[in-house]
Write an enzyme that holds these catalytic residues in place. Structure first.
Site, PDB file in Angstrom:
ATOM      1  CG  ASP A   1     -15.084  -0.869   8.674  1.00 38.73           C
ATOM      2  OD1 ASP A   1     -14.650  -1.998   8.371  1.00 38.73           O
ATOM      3  OD2 ASP A   1     -16.243  -0.519   8.428  1.00 38.73           O
TER       4      ASP A   1
ATOM      5  CD  GLU B   1     -23.270   4.002  11.369  1.00 40.20           C
ATOM      6  OE1 GLU B   1     -23.804   3.758  10.263  1.00 40.20           O
ATOM      7  OE2 GLU B   1     -23.331   3.217  12.325  1.00 40.20           O
TER       8      GLU B   1
ATOM      9  CG  HIS C   1     -23.049   1.911   7.367  1.00 42.99           C
ATOM     10  ND1 HIS C   1     -23.179   1.527   8.688  1.00 42.99           N
ATOM     11  CD2 HIS C   1     -22.805   0.768   6.686  1.00 42.99           C
ATOM     12  CE1 HIS C   1     -23.004   0.227   8.776  1.00 42.99           C
ATOM     13  NE2 HIS C   1     -22.785  -0.262   7.590  1.00 42.99           N
TER      14      HIS C   1
ATOM     15  CG  ASN D   1     -27.157   2.997   8.465  1.00 42.09           C
ATOM     16  OD1 ASN D   1     -26.383   2.513   7.640  1.00 42.09           O
ATOM     17  ND2 ASN D   1     -26.758   3.363   9.670  1.00 42.09           N
TER      18      ASN D   1
END
Ligand code: PGA
Length: 248
Positions: free
Chosen positions: A67, A143, A138, A136
């Site tokens: 990313d 996400e 990811h 979280n």
């Protein structure tokens, strides 16, 4: 699945390097999928050490990063291209021409994301993908709520991720709110995957991803569907696991 519980970050670096380096000996040229963040740094230190000692050759290795932030120049000190140069590429005998990071400055991000997928396909796919995990759940910047078959695309970051990343920026307002990320579907096509996790802030994410249901709400749980995934987790990040896993 293989889950290896290690004592600390250094051992996490050595164990994950062992997995990847032995696979690299099997095939040439070789394609690595790489990740940014603080977690893979001990692995990159091992790559550098072993490269200097002549145990790994990067001359024909190609890389694709997961990313990149939208809007940051590759020379910005928080861009993922800059991070990769500083933490790995500048220190090993890799050809920078063979290293790829999604283009966060592309005028047409969708077209550039499609081209990134095509490049990966054209070289025959990723042999070993390295992943971290967000608090979280990811992977990359996929996400919670990302489709389990998503491809490389532009995404909005959640407030949770913006907060986690704000420690690297002078002001919270400077943290990018969008990124380009490989999709979960892209990641699942890699031949082998190693996910690294360390630190007590990852306990809940690791417990849900490894032993919880497969759900888009916890993107890393999709790896339960992958035939060759290894999770290398430090003891302090593994305290929520209940099954009997391998201790290094
Ligand atoms: P970290 O980030 O390694 O800095 O904890 C991991 C991630 O968000 O994937």
């Amino acid at each position: 699945m293989r889950v290896i519980i290690v004592t600390d970050k250094n051992q996490m670096g050595r164990v994950s390097a062992d997995l990847i380096v032995s696979d690299m000996k099997r095939k040439c040229p070789y394609t690595l999928g790489l990740a940014t963040g603080s977690t893979p740094v001990p692995l990159y230190k091992e790559f550098i050490r072993r490269n200097h000692e002549g145990q790994i050759d990067f001359a024909t290795v190609m890389t694709f990063n997961l990313d990149e932030y939208v809007g940051l120049e590759p020379t910005h000190d928080q861009s993922y291209r800059y991070f990769m140069n500083k933490e790995l590429f500048d220190h090993v005998n890799i050809s920078k021409k063979l290293t790829h990071v999604p283009d966060g400055r592309a005028r047409d991000v969708a077209a550039s994301a499609d081209a990134y997928e095509a490049q990966i396909r054209d070289v025959g796919g990723i042999d070993y993908q390295v992943l971290g995990i967000g608090s979280n759940g990811h992977i990359g910047f996929n996400e919670p709520g990302s489709s389990l078959s998503s491809r490389t695309r532009k995404v909005r970051l959640t407030q949770n991720t913006i907060r986690d990343n704000s420690r690297f920026f002078a002001r919270k307002e400077d943290v990018p709110t969008e990124a380009v990320t490989m999709g979960i579907g892209t990641i699942l096509e890699s031949r082998k995957v190693v996910l690294l996790a360390s630190g007590a802030n990852k306990v809940e994410a690791i417990a849900k991803a490894v032993e919880g249901p497969v759900t888009a709400t916890v993107p890393a749980s999709a790896l339960q569907m992958h035939p060759h995934v290894t999770w290398v987790v430090t003891r302090d990040a593994a305290t929520g696991l209940r099954l009997e896993w391998e201790q290094a």
